[in-house]
Design a protein around this motif. Structure first.
Motif, short mmCIF file in Angstrom:
data_model
loop_
_atom_site.label_atom_id
_atom_site.label_comp_id
_atom_site.label_asym_id
_atom_site.label_seq_id
_atom_site.Cartn_x
_atom_site.Cartn_y
_atom_site.Cartn_z
N ARG A 1 -2.73 4.45 3.46
CA ARG A 1 -3.50 5.04 4.34
C ARG A 1 -4.09 3.51 5.36
NH1 ARG A 1 -4.79 9.15 8.08
NH2 ARG A 1 -4.55 11.40 7.34
N GLU A 2 -4.00 2.34 4.73
CA GLU A 2 -5.00 1.00 4.75
C GLU A 2 -3.52 -0.14 4.36
OE1 GLU A 2 -8.63 1.20 3.16
OE2 GLU A 2 -9.76 1.75 4.40
N MET A 3 -3.38 -1.38 4.82
CA MET A 3 -3.15 -2.31 4.66
C MET A 3 -3.19 -3.45 4.82
SD MET A 3 1.29 -3.05 5.74
CE MET A 3 0.72 -3.77 7.08
N SER A 4 -3.97 -4.30 4.43
CA SER A 4 -4.33 -5.91 4.57
C SER A 4 -2.78 -7.03 4.07
CB SER A 4 -5.63 -5.80 3.95
OG SER A 4 -5.60 -6.18 2.50
N ILE A 5 -3.37 -7.92 5.56
CA ILE A 5 -2.68 -9.16 5.45
C ILE A 5 -3.36 -10.32 5.36
CG2 ILE A 5 -1.26 -10.85 6.83
CD1 ILE A 5 -0.29 -8.08 8.22
#
Length: 424
Positions: free
Chosen positions: A18-22
């Motif tokens: 559901r979530e991703m970060s850069i």
């Protein structure tokens, strides 16, 4: 027998979280996967580039990036990634990657064309027709569509103005996959909905793209080995006539373009350069009176791309003549001409007319996303009646290229952009 059509109807389950970060250094953008409830099923992208590729789309929801004193697009500036269920006025089925990247590249082009009503039709992430005009939505839709009506079949249409009833009637008469606009005037949405499988997307941001044009995004290219290349996204510097640079070069004697584009040519060059920003390189395109005439995409050599774009212009010109008279395409007419003397006679006359008219290219302008390493590509265009050219400049043979325009009869014009717009 296996039903191969089934692969295009199935929804590919995706394993993406559901979530991703850069995170770059101590800066971070947090993202959330975009899903929609369609036909009582919550799902993100239908599938990726192809039906057997799982895919997901993420929207920036928190944080941001600033590099080299330049702030990137981030949370709260979503366009395609921010499309909600409410925005999908008619979905039919969950969207696939190509549907949304086509709309996204339409935005990439239209962000520089906000001063007039404008439309772009895309297929396989390339524009096949584009137009802008002060004569309204129907006018730009017709010009964009008939720039290449064959390629427009099943395409995505993106506009920067609300769709009125006349525009909706025109779109509903043709087979398209996606229509995206900032708003729909009374009756227009109902008319579009008569096309049951048409995806209709309302994006208010399409009406204020000038607010986004000066913010780059972090452009990420994944490598075959899992590595990545990151870069600032391309931003066009050509916004006004004054942004063009007079064409001149010094290799031995100073060579200066003897004619500057007139007002109409300059307007067309600005329009064409905006469209060029969304075309896969190596590319050139021809335009006149606020519409594209022919777009050459993805060639390996510059002169070959010019040659291809001329060939496409002739094909599109002949197709329209055949279509107006018979309702057929140029390809159907060629097949019929093999067995029908009357059809052969018509085809011959259309071919002769195309040669006589030079496919309606005289007076058109040409833009090139890279410089001309030799004058051969320019010479080919001049033979077809191209009167003005915009290109980055910076070739070792710029003086020869400028000389080609100065020698043309009638004399043609050239300006430099001072920037390249490669897109791969």
């Amino acid at each position: 027998m296996q039903d191969l059509r089934k692969m295009y109807k199935d929804i590919k389950e995706d394993p993406f979280p559901r979530e991703m970060s850069i995170k770059l250094g101590n800066q971070e953008i947090k993202m959330r996967k975009r899903t929609w409830v369609v036909q009582d099923r919550e799902k993100g992208l239908r599938y990726g580039e192809n039906p057997d590729q799982a895919a997901a789309m993420y929207e920036p929801v928190e944080g941001g990036l600033e590099l080299g004193g330049v702030r990137f697009k981030g949370a709260g500036q979503g366009l395609v990634s921010a499309i909600s269920e409410e925005d999908m006025l008619q979905a039919g089925k969950h969207p696939g990657k190509i549907n949304l990247t086509d709309v996204d590249n339409g935005i990439n082009i239209l962000q520089y064309l906000h001063k007039k009503p404008a439309a772009v039709i895309l297929k396989h992430n390339n524009p096949c027709g584009a137009a802008w005009s002060n004569d309204g939505v129907l006018d730009v839709l017709q010009k964009a569509y008939y720039s290449d009506r064959i390629a427009a079949f099943g395409g995505a249409v993106v506009l920067n103005r609300p769709i009125d009833m006349a525009g909706a009637e025109f779109l509903a008469d043709n087979y398209l996959e996606v229509v995206a606009a900032p708003e729909f005037e009374p009756g227009a949405l109902d008319k579009l909905k008569t096309r049951k499988n048409l995806r209709i997307i309302k994006m208010s941001g399409l009406g204020r793209l000038q607010d986004f044009a000066d913010y780059p995004f972090l452009d990420i290219k994944s490598l075959q080995d899992g590595g990545v290349i990151v870069q600032f996204s391309f931003t066009s510097r050509m916004r006004e006539a004054k942004d063009f640079i007079p064409a001149q070069a010094k290799s031995g004697d100073l060579m200066v373009s003897s004619r500057h584009p007139d007002e109409r040519e300059t307007e067309d060059l600005l329009f064409a350069w905006a469209v060029e920003a969304g075309v896969t390189s190596n590319s050139v395109l021809f335009a006149r009176d606020g519409r594209t005439l022919s777009i050459g995409t993805g060639e390996q050599d510059r002169v070959g791309c010019v040659d291809l774009t001329i060939h496409k212009a002739y094909t599109k010109y002949m197709d329209m003549q055949i279509f107006k008279q018979t309702g057929q395409s140029i390809y159907q007419a060629r097949e019929q001409a093999k067995k029908d003397p009357e059809a052969e006679k018509l085809l011959d006359s259309v071919q002769e007319q195309a040669k006589k008219d030079r496919a309606d290219l005289p007076g058109a302008v040409m833009v090139s996303d890279g410089f001309f390493p030799f004058r051969d590509g320019v010479d080919l265009a001049l033979e077809q009646g191209i009167t003005a050219i915009a290109q980055p400049g910076g070739s070792m043979r710029d003086n020869e290229v400028i000389q080609a325009l100065n020698e043309a009869k009638p004399q043609a014009a050239m300006v430099f952009t001072g920037q390249r717009s490669f897109k791969h």
